[in-house]
Design a protein around this motif. Structure first.
Motif, short mmCIF file in Angstrom:
data_model
loop_
_atom_site.label_atom_id
_atom_site.label_comp_id
_atom_site.label_asym_id
_atom_site.label_seq_id
_atom_site.Cartn_x
_atom_site.Cartn_y
_atom_site.Cartn_z
N VAL A 22 0.78 -0.87 -0.08
CA VAL A 22 0.09 -0.06 0.07
C VAL A 22 0.74 1.31 -0.17
CG1 VAL A 22 -1.87 1.19 1.58
CG2 VAL A 22 -1.56 -1.22 1.18
N ASP A 23 0.21 1.94 -0.46
CA ASP A 23 1.60 3.51 -0.98
C ASP A 23 0.99 4.08 0.02
OD1 ASP A 23 2.84 2.91 -2.96
OD2 ASP A 23 0.56 3.18 -4.66
N ALA A 24 0.07 4.11 1.04
CA ALA A 24 -0.42 5.14 1.57
C ALA A 24 -1.55 4.81 2.57
CB ALA A 24 -0.62 6.98 1.49
N SER A 25 -1.76 5.17 3.72
CA SER A 25 -2.49 4.48 5.02
C SER A 25 -2.77 6.19 5.75
CB SER A 25 -2.53 3.61 5.88
OG SER A 25 -2.33 2.44 4.66
N PHE A 26 -4.73 5.84 6.31
CA PHE A 26 -4.66 6.76 7.32
C PHE A 26 -5.60 6.40 8.35
CE2 PHE A 26 -4.61 9.00 3.07
CZ PHE A 26 -3.84 10.05 3.11
N ALA A 27 -5.39 7.26 9.23
CA ALA A 27 -6.25 6.65 10.68
C ALA A 27 -7.17 7.46 10.91
CB ALA A 27 -5.39 5.91 11.30
N GLY A 28 -8.24 7.48 10.97
CA GLY A 28 -9.04 8.83 11.94
C GLY A 28 -8.82 9.16 13.48
N GLY A 29 -9.17 9.68 13.84
CA GLY A 29 -9.14 10.05 15.55
C GLY A 29 -9.34 9.21 16.55
N GLN A 30 -8.75 9.23 16.98
CA GLN A 30 -9.26 8.42 18.98
C GLN A 30 -9.00 6.60 18.03
OE1 GLN A 30 -10.44 9.04 21.70
NE2 GLN A 30 -10.01 11.19 20.28
N SER A 31 -7.62 6.81 17.66
CA SER A 31 -6.68 5.31 17.65
C SER A 31 -6.27 5.12 18.94
CB SER A 31 -6.08 5.37 16.24
OG SER A 31 -4.94 6.31 16.18
N HIS A 32 -5.30 4.23 18.97
CA HIS A 32 -5.46 4.24 20.44
C HIS A 32 -3.74 3.40 20.30
CE1 HIS A 32 -9.05 4.23 21.91
NE2 HIS A 32 -9.02 4.42 23.01
N ASP A 33 -2.89 3.44 21.58
CA ASP A 33 -1.52 2.83 21.23
C ASP A 33 -1.87 1.07 20.28
OD1 ASP A 33 -0.69 5.85 22.79
OD2 ASP A 33 0.26 4.48 24.08
N TRP A 34 -2.44 0.89 21.87
CA TRP A 34 -2.48 -1.26 20.84
C TRP A 34 -2.55 -1.37 19.74
CZ3 TRP A 34 -6.23 0.92 25.19
CH2 TRP A 34 -6.61 0.97 24.88
N ASP A 35 -2.93 -0.23 18.80
CA ASP A 35 -3.68 -0.11 17.27
C ASP A 35 -2.17 0.39 15.71
OD1 ASP A 35 -6.64 -0.70 17.41
OD2 ASP A 35 -6.64 1.38 17.86
N LEU A 36 -1.44 0.72 17.38
CA LEU A 36 -0.31 1.81 16.61
C LEU A 36 1.24 1.26 16.80
CD1 LEU A 36 -2.00 5.43 16.54
CD2 LEU A 36 -1.38 4.01 14.40
N ALA A 37 1.82 1.61 18.02
CA ALA A 37 2.61 1.05 18.57
C ALA A 37 3.62 0.48 17.94
CB ALA A 37 2.83 0.72 20.06
N ALA A 38 3.27 -0.86 17.76
CA ALA A 38 4.16 -2.01 16.35
C ALA A 38 3.83 -1.41 14.82
CB ALA A 38 3.46 -3.30 16.58
N ALA A 39 3.70 -1.38 14.70
CA ALA A 39 3.24 -0.94 12.61
C ALA A 39 3.88 0.27 13.17
CB ALA A 39 1.77 -0.76 12.80
N ASP A 40 3.92 1.44 14.04
CA ASP A 40 5.22 2.63 13.58
C ASP A 40 6.69 2.15 13.45
OD1 ASP A 40 6.20 4.99 14.21
OD2 ASP A 40 4.71 5.47 16.02
N LEU A 41 6.41 1.01 14.05
CA LEU A 41 8.00 1.04 13.75
C LEU A 41 8.35 0.39 13.19
CD1 LEU A 41 10.70 0.85 15.15
CD2 LEU A 41 10.63 -1.27 16.51
N LEU A 42 7.52 -0.61 12.30
CA LEU A 42 7.73 -1.31 10.90
C LEU A 42 7.21 0.11 10.19
CD1 LEU A 42 5.21 -3.75 11.41
CD2 LEU A 42 7.10 -4.69 11.40
N VAL A 43 6.71 0.98 10.21
CA VAL A 43 6.69 1.71 9.05
C VAL A 43 8.17 2.62 8.75
CG1 VAL A 43 6.13 3.68 8.64
CG2 VAL A 43 4.31 2.30 8.78
N HIS A 44 8.31 2.74 10.24
CA HIS A 44 9.86 3.71 9.73
C HIS A 44 11.06 3.19 9.80
CE1 HIS A 44 7.47 6.99 12.23
NE2 HIS A 44 8.22 7.57 11.23
N GLU A 45 10.92 1.56 10.13
CA GLU A 45 12.21 1.17 10.12
C GLU A 45 12.52 0.56 8.56
OE1 GLU A 45 15.20 0.27 11.41
OE2 GLU A 45 13.79 1.44 12.69
N ALA A 46 11.15 0.37 7.82
CA ALA A 46 11.12 0.01 5.88
C ALA A 46 11.59 1.29 5.69
CB ALA A 46 9.57 -0.69 6.09
N GLY A 47 11.25 2.81 5.45
CA GLY A 47 11.39 3.88 5.58
C GLY A 47 10.96 4.59 4.74
N ALA A 48 9.89 4.64 6.42
CA ALA A 48 8.84 4.99 5.69
C ALA A 48 7.95 6.03 6.46
CB ALA A 48 7.46 4.86 4.88
N SER A 49 6.83 7.00 6.96
CA SER A 49 6.60 7.44 8.04
C SER A 49 5.00 7.19 8.33
CB SER A 49 6.82 9.75 7.84
OG SER A 49 8.43 9.79 7.33
#
Length: 257
Positions: free
Chosen positions: A193-220
């Motif tokens: 996927v080239d870009a993904s969005f998250a609406g407001g009120q996502s939680h830490d548990w939805d994001l923390a692991a994926a956040d690191l995957l994204v940044h370590e793969a060169g995305a933001s």
């Protein structure tokens, strides 16, 4: 400098994500009870069993860490811990309960508010995403990198429709709903996927692991002001977020400022 212990933590998470994934698949085969909790959010026997399993095993391995999970009552003592497990035993419970494949088991470790180790199991696809800070991201041991696309036209995008309308008018390709928010972001890390969005009120548990995957793969993965999410705060929720490879990410931010 990358910390060698973060590789140990990553491997700890991967091993338990794989075992938890097998548990979830077994529940899917045997059947399970489900009910609703606050805000009409679904939960199943599998969510609860996997949460208990992961908490017991992970906290036994690192008893000095804090714990934050969607299915565990919040313990404010986590706020005094430098390192915290952040877990969603099944991210995408609606998909899991409905027999759909796009659910995951998300496990991250946050240090001083940012993720340093991650494992994201996608059991129906028989793959596990993993990352350690400064050591890159992988899926089933293979190194992954995000898309290099920098143009909205033709870009594959996923997320809430209201956040996709502007890009769709510019020729973006809108993908079917991905129920697991963590998977939606991990697919950016893997270039699916080239870009993904998250609406407001996502939680830490939805994001923390994926956040690191994204940044370590060169995305933001940031808010629309360009700031990265900070985890393990008293209220573990986040404002709307955009996730993409570096070139496309900059363009999407510029368009919405």
């Amino acid at each position: 400098m990358p910390d060698a212990d973060d590789l140990v933590l990553r491997d700890l998470l991967v091993a338990h994500a794989e075992e938890a994934g097998a548990m979830a698949l077994d529940f899917a085969r045997r059947g399970f009870k489900s009910w609703t909790k606050a805000h009409a959010s679904p939960v199943t026997e599998a969510d609860i069993a996997i949460d208990r399993f992961l908490k017991q095993r992970l906290m036994a391995a690192r008893p000095d860490f804090g714990w934050l999970s969607e299915e565990t009552a919040d313990d404010p003592s986590r706020l005094s811990r430098r390192e915290v497990f952040i877990v969603d035993p099944i991210d995408g419970t609606r998909a899991f309960a409905g027999g759909l494949p796009d659910w995951t088991i998300s496990i991250g470790i946050v240090r001083d508010g940012r993720p340093v180790a991650a494992a994201l199991a996608e059991p129906e696809a028989n793959r596990v995403f993993a990352a350690a800070l400064g050591h890159g991201a992988t899926v089933n041991g293979r190194r992954i990198v995000s898309s290099s696309r920098a143009e909205v036209h033709g870009a594959r995008m996923a997320g809430p429709m209201a956040m996709l309308e502007r890009s769709h008018r510019q020729g973006a390709v809108l993908l079917p709903k991905i129920h697991s928010l963590a998977l939606r972001m991990a697919k950016v890390a893997n270039g699916e996927v080239d870009a993904s969005f998250a609406g407001g009120q996502s939680h830490d548990w939805d994001l923390a692991a994926a956040d690191l995957l994204v940044h370590e793969a060169g995305a933001s993965l940031t808010g629309f002001d360009g700031s990265v999410p900070v985890y393990n705060r008293p209220k573990p929720t986040h404002f709307p977020l955009v996730c993409a490879g570096s070139g496309l990410h900059r363009q999407l931010l510029d368009e919405r400022r």
